[in-house]
Every structure is written in structure tokens, then in C-alpha cells.
Design an enzyme around this catalytic site. Structure first.
Site, short mmCIF file in Angstrom:
data_model
loop_
_atom_site.label_atom_id
_atom_site.label_comp_id
_atom_site.label_asym_id
_atom_site.label_seq_id
_atom_site.Cartn_x
_atom_site.Cartn_y
_atom_site.Cartn_z
N HIS A 46 -14.26 -2.03 14.19
CA HIS A 46 -14.20 -0.59 13.91
C HIS A 46 -14.60 0.14 15.20
O HIS A 46 -15.54 -0.27 15.89
CB HIS A 46 -15.14 -0.22 12.76
N ASP A 85 -19.62 -5.43 14.12
CA ASP A 85 -18.59 -5.12 13.12
C ASP A 85 -18.53 -6.24 12.07
O ASP A 85 -18.46 -5.97 10.86
CB ASP A 85 -17.23 -4.97 13.83
N THR A 139 -3.80 4.88 -1.41
CA THR A 139 -4.86 5.41 -0.53
C THR A 139 -5.46 6.70 -1.12
O THR A 139 -4.85 7.37 -1.95
CB THR A 139 -4.33 5.69 0.89
N TYR A 140 -6.65 6.98 -0.63
CA TYR A 140 -7.41 8.16 -1.05
C TYR A 140 -7.30 9.13 0.10
O TYR A 140 -7.64 8.79 1.24
CB TYR A 140 -8.86 7.72 -1.23
N ALA A 158 -6.79 11.28 3.25
CA ALA A 158 -7.60 11.36 4.47
C ALA A 158 -8.41 12.65 4.44
O ALA A 158 -7.93 13.69 3.96
CB ALA A 158 -6.71 11.32 5.69
N GLU A 168 0.85 -1.20 0.00
CA GLU A 168 0.00 0.00 0.00
C GLU A 168 0.88 1.25 0.00
O GLU A 168 1.86 1.33 0.74
CB GLU A 168 -0.88 -0.02 1.26
P1 FAD Z 1 -18.20 1.58 6.80
O1 FAD Z 1 -18.26 0.18 6.32
O2 FAD Z 1 -19.19 2.53 6.29
O3 FAD Z 1 -18.26 1.54 8.40
C1 FAD Z 1 -18.12 2.74 9.16
C2 FAD Z 1 -18.85 2.59 10.49
O4 FAD Z 1 -20.25 2.53 10.24
C3 FAD Z 1 -18.49 1.31 11.23
O5 FAD Z 1 -18.53 1.57 12.60
C4 FAD Z 1 -19.60 0.36 10.84
O6 FAD Z 1 -19.80 -0.64 11.82
C5 FAD Z 1 -20.79 1.31 10.70
N1 FAD Z 1 -21.74 0.86 9.66
C6 FAD Z 1 -21.45 0.46 8.41
N2 FAD Z 1 -22.57 0.18 7.71
C7 FAD Z 1 -23.61 0.43 8.55
C8 FAD Z 1 -25.02 0.36 8.43
N3 FAD Z 1 -25.58 -0.03 7.28
N4 FAD Z 1 -25.76 0.71 9.49
C9 FAD Z 1 -25.19 1.12 10.64
N5 FAD Z 1 -23.84 1.21 10.83
C10 FAD Z 1 -23.08 0.87 9.80
N6 FAD Z 1 -9.46 6.13 4.81
C11 FAD Z 1 -9.22 7.09 3.88
O7 FAD Z 1 -9.62 8.25 4.07
N7 FAD Z 1 -8.55 6.81 2.71
C12 FAD Z 1 -8.09 5.57 2.44
O8 FAD Z 1 -7.51 5.34 1.37
C13 FAD Z 1 -8.28 4.54 3.41
N8 FAD Z 1 -7.83 3.29 3.18
C14 FAD Z 1 -8.08 2.30 4.10
C15 FAD Z 1 -7.63 1.00 3.82
C16 FAD Z 1 -7.87 -0.02 4.72
C17 FAD Z 1 -7.37 -1.39 4.42
C18 FAD Z 1 -8.57 0.24 5.93
C19 FAD Z 1 -8.83 -0.85 6.90
C20 FAD Z 1 -9.03 1.53 6.21
C21 FAD Z 1 -8.79 2.57 5.30
N9 FAD Z 1 -9.23 3.88 5.53
C22 FAD Z 1 -9.00 4.87 4.60
C23 FAD Z 1 -9.91 4.22 6.78
C24 FAD Z 1 -11.42 4.00 6.73
O9 FAD Z 1 -11.99 4.85 5.76
C25 FAD Z 1 -11.98 4.28 8.12
O10 FAD Z 1 -11.54 3.30 9.02
C26 FAD Z 1 -13.49 4.50 8.24
O11 FAD Z 1 -13.75 4.97 9.57
C27 FAD Z 1 -14.33 3.25 8.06
O12 FAD Z 1 -14.41 2.92 6.76
P2 FAD Z 1 -15.31 1.67 6.26
O13 FAD Z 1 -15.10 1.59 4.81
O14 FAD Z 1 -15.06 0.49 7.09
O15 FAD Z 1 -16.77 2.26 6.57
#
Ligand code: FAD
Length: 302
Positions: A162, A171, A58-59, A61, A27
Site C-alpha cells: 500500500h 504492508d 465496490t463501495y 470512492a 468485480e
Molecule cells: P487499511 O488496512 O486500513 O490500510 C490503510 C493504510 O494504513 C495502509 O498504508 C496500512 O499499511 C496502514 N495501516 C493499517 N492498519 C494500521 C495500523 N493498525 N497501524 C498503522 N498503520 C496501519 N476503496 C473504496 O473506496 N471502495 C471500494 O469498494 C474499494 N474496493 C477495493 C477492493 C480491493 C480489492 C482493493 C485492493 C482496494 C479497494 N479499495 C476500495 C481501495 C482501498 O480502500 C484503498 O486502497 C485504501 O487506501 C486502503 O484500504 P485498506 O482496506 O487496505 O486499509
């Protein structure tokens, strides 16, 4: 970088992830300036001979640097043999703008995306507010990318859960819902305890999902930097890791040596536990990743 087909061109990424030989991936983040960009291209050139299954970019922050992410990912796809995955988040963008980025990826030949929600502009500890014309959860981005077609979609996973999920069970429910919505693989947040990864995989399997979950590995090379990143992302640095690093915290070389030993052991344990690959968070440097890779290769593990 060299010309020629990507190593995964004859097989899909999903097939690679299901192959008994573990995948190795790297990454990167989009560099802020020309000097940073030079470092990145050197790093990619140094890592390309290791034949990663994919690399990802990555995209920014808080929704910054999208343009650079798309440009750098496109250039990797065009000029190297490596399968490039573009990260994409929902931060600060309407649905139409997000759709536009997906189309840019597709037209640059990038057909693998990591569909993420992203963190709020003020940082991961701030409350999440969706863009007024945008989306609320990563699962909606998975659905959108599916609708547009021609994407293999990955999502984030969290071995410690998370921070806002309300526990490891809810989660895991979210992760499985993202699989059912069309995600084909997951990459995890970095972590230090193999058992957290094993528990996440077990929770996912118990819910009837066989989603391949690739563990994210971040070696501790600079203790202050990793502690800050862990604090921001809500990841825990366990006591057993602190006990190894803290006694040498003032000696940069010793921290690096011990950090690499810890990460190498974590990789061994993860592969022994059946992880389909290892995703190294390189911070745009190649040396530590190459050292860990060479050790694992000499042991016949990758
Ligand atoms: P989601 O799946 O939307 O989850 C976010 C929160 O909402 C969680 O607590 C989940 O339990 C809850 N949730 C999800 N769906 C629902 C629903 N339907 N109803 C109720 N609650 C729900 N960030 C960046 O800005 N740029 C990047 O490039 C980047 N790369 C990453 C790469 C990896 C491998 C990882 C693990 C993280 C990365 N992140 C990045 C960070 C990530 O965007 C954050 O951790 C963010 O807080 C959660 O993203 P998610 O896609 O898991 O969100």
C-alpha cells in the site's frame, strides 16, 4: 438471472478458495444512473454462465453511493445464483452508520463483506482523516463485522505494498494482522507483475499466515483509463508492459488486443504460481473478461 441456490451454498467461500480448482470472480461498481444499471444487469447476465465463485460490488470512492452499492449487491443476492460480496469502507461514516450498513447486508442475505478503509474524499493522494465518530483502519471493521457475527470477511491486499505502508514488510504485517483479526480471504489491488504477487504471498506465509490471496486482474483495454487508475491507486505500470502497449497507443483495437494478451498471460502465470483464483475488475463490461476466461478454459486452467 436465474433462481436457485448459489454455487457456493453447499461449501463456504473459504472452502472454494482452498479447493484445487481455481475460483473465478468478478468485480462491479454501482452504476450512476438507470442506463448504467441496465448495462450492469446485462453484464451480470452475460457473466453468470461462467459460474463465478463470487461477484463483488465496490463501495463508492470517497464514501459516495453506499445506498446504490447495498441495493445492487442485495439484488444480485436475491435474484441470481451468484454469491455476492458487499464492499464496505470507513469513509465519511460513524461507527453506528457502518454497523447499520452491515446489518442491511445481513438482512439482505449478504454474509460476505470486503472490509476496507477506503480512500480520503479528496482522492487516494490526500492524507487520511478518519470520521470523528468512525474508525481509522480496516482492521477495526474486520473486528466489528466479526462481533456482529455471521460474516465471512475479506480484506484488501497490495502486491506492490500500500502506498502509505512504509514498505512491503510493514504492508505484509498489516495484512497478517487483518487475518488474525478474523479476515478469511484477501483480494489484491490490480497489478501487472506476477513476481509482486508471489512476493506478497511469500511474505504472508513467512509470517505464519495461510490467508488465501486472490489476485485482482484489470486488462488494459483503454490505456488512458488504466494509466489514470494506476496513478490514483499508486499502482505501477511496469516498463515491460509499457513496451507492449505504447507502440500501438493510438490504435484502440490494437491496445485492446495486446491488453487482453497481457492479462491472459498474467492469469496463466498467476495460476502456475498457485493463486487460488482470479478476480476480474470488469468495469461493468463482460466482453474482455469472457474472452480471457474462454482462452483459459480452452487451456484447461479454469
Ligand atoms: P487499511 O488496512 O486500513 O490500510 C490503510 C493504510 O494504513 C495502509 O498504508 C496500512 O499499511 C496502514 N495501516 C493499517 N492498519 C494500521 C495500523 N493498525 N497501524 C498503522 N498503520 C496501519 N476503496 C473504496 O473506496 N471502495 C471500494 O469498494 C474499494 N474496493 C477495493 C477492493 C480491493 C480489492 C482493493 C485492493 C482496494 C479497494 N479499495 C476500495 C481501495 C482501498 O480502500 C484503498 O486502497 C485504501 O487506501 C486502503 O484500504 P485498506 O482496506 O487496505 O486499509
Amino acid at each position: 438471472m436465474t433462481d436457485g441456490p448459489a454455487p457456493t451454498s453447499s461449501r463456504s467461500l473459504l472452502e472454494d478458495l482452498r479447493h484445487p480448482r481455481p475460483c473465478v470472480s468478478f468485480e462491479f461498481f454501482p452504476p450512476k444512473d438507470d442506463a448504467g444499471e441496465e448495462v450492469l444487469w446485462r453484464t451480470i447476465a452475460d457473466l453468470e454462465p461462467l459460474q463465478p465463485t463470487f461477484v463483488s460490488v465496490t463501495y463508492g470512492a470517497g464514501g459516495t453511493s453506499q445506498e446504490r452499492t447495498v441495493r445492487v449487491t442485495s439484488r444480485i443476492a436475491e435474484q441470481s445464483r451468484i454469491c455476492a460480496i458487499g464492499h464496505l469502507t470507513l469513509v465519511g461514516q460513524s461507527r453506528a452508520e457502518i454497523e447499520q450498513v452491515l446489518k442491511q447486508y445481513a438482512s439482505a442475505g449478504i454474509h460476505h463483506v470486503l472490509a476496507l478503509r477506503g480512500d480520503p474524499k479528496g482522492g487516494p493522494r490526500e492524507p487520511w482523516e478518519p470520521h470523528p465518530g468512525g474508525m481509522d483502519h480496516a482492521i477495526e471493521l474486520v473486528e466489528l463485522a466479526r462481533e456482529l457475527g455471521d460474516f465471512s470477511i475479506g480484506v484488501a491486499a497490495f502486491p506492490e505494498g500500500h502506498p502509505d505502508a512504509g514498505g512491503r514488510d510493514p504492508d505484509a504485517d498489516v495484512l497478517v494482522a487483518k487475518h488474525r483479526a478474523g479476515a478469511e480471504f484477501a483480494i489484491t489491488q490490480f497489478f501487472f507483475r506476477v513476481q509482486d504477487y508471489v512476493d506478497l504471498v511469500e511474505r504472508t506465509r513467512a509470517r505464519g499466515s495461510d490467508l488465501p490471496i486472490v489476485p485482482g486482474i484489470m486488462p488494459i483495454l483503454n490505456f488512458g483509463q488504466v494509466a489514470r487508475m494506476a496513478e490514483l491507486s499508486g499502482a505501477e505500470i511496469p516498463r515491460e508492459v509499457l513496451d507492449v502497449i505504447e507502440p500501438v497507443a493510438d490504435d484502440k483495437d490494437a491496445v485492446r488486443t495486446r491488453g487482453i494478451e497481457l492479462a491472459t498471460q498474467l492469469c496463466r502465470d498467476l495460476l502456475a504460481a498457485g493463486a487460488p483464483g482470479l478476480h476480474f475488475i470488469t468495469l461493468n463490461r463482460s466482453k474482455a473478461t469472457r474472452e480471457i476466461f474462454q482462452t483459459l478454459r480452452s487451456e484447461g486452467l479454469v
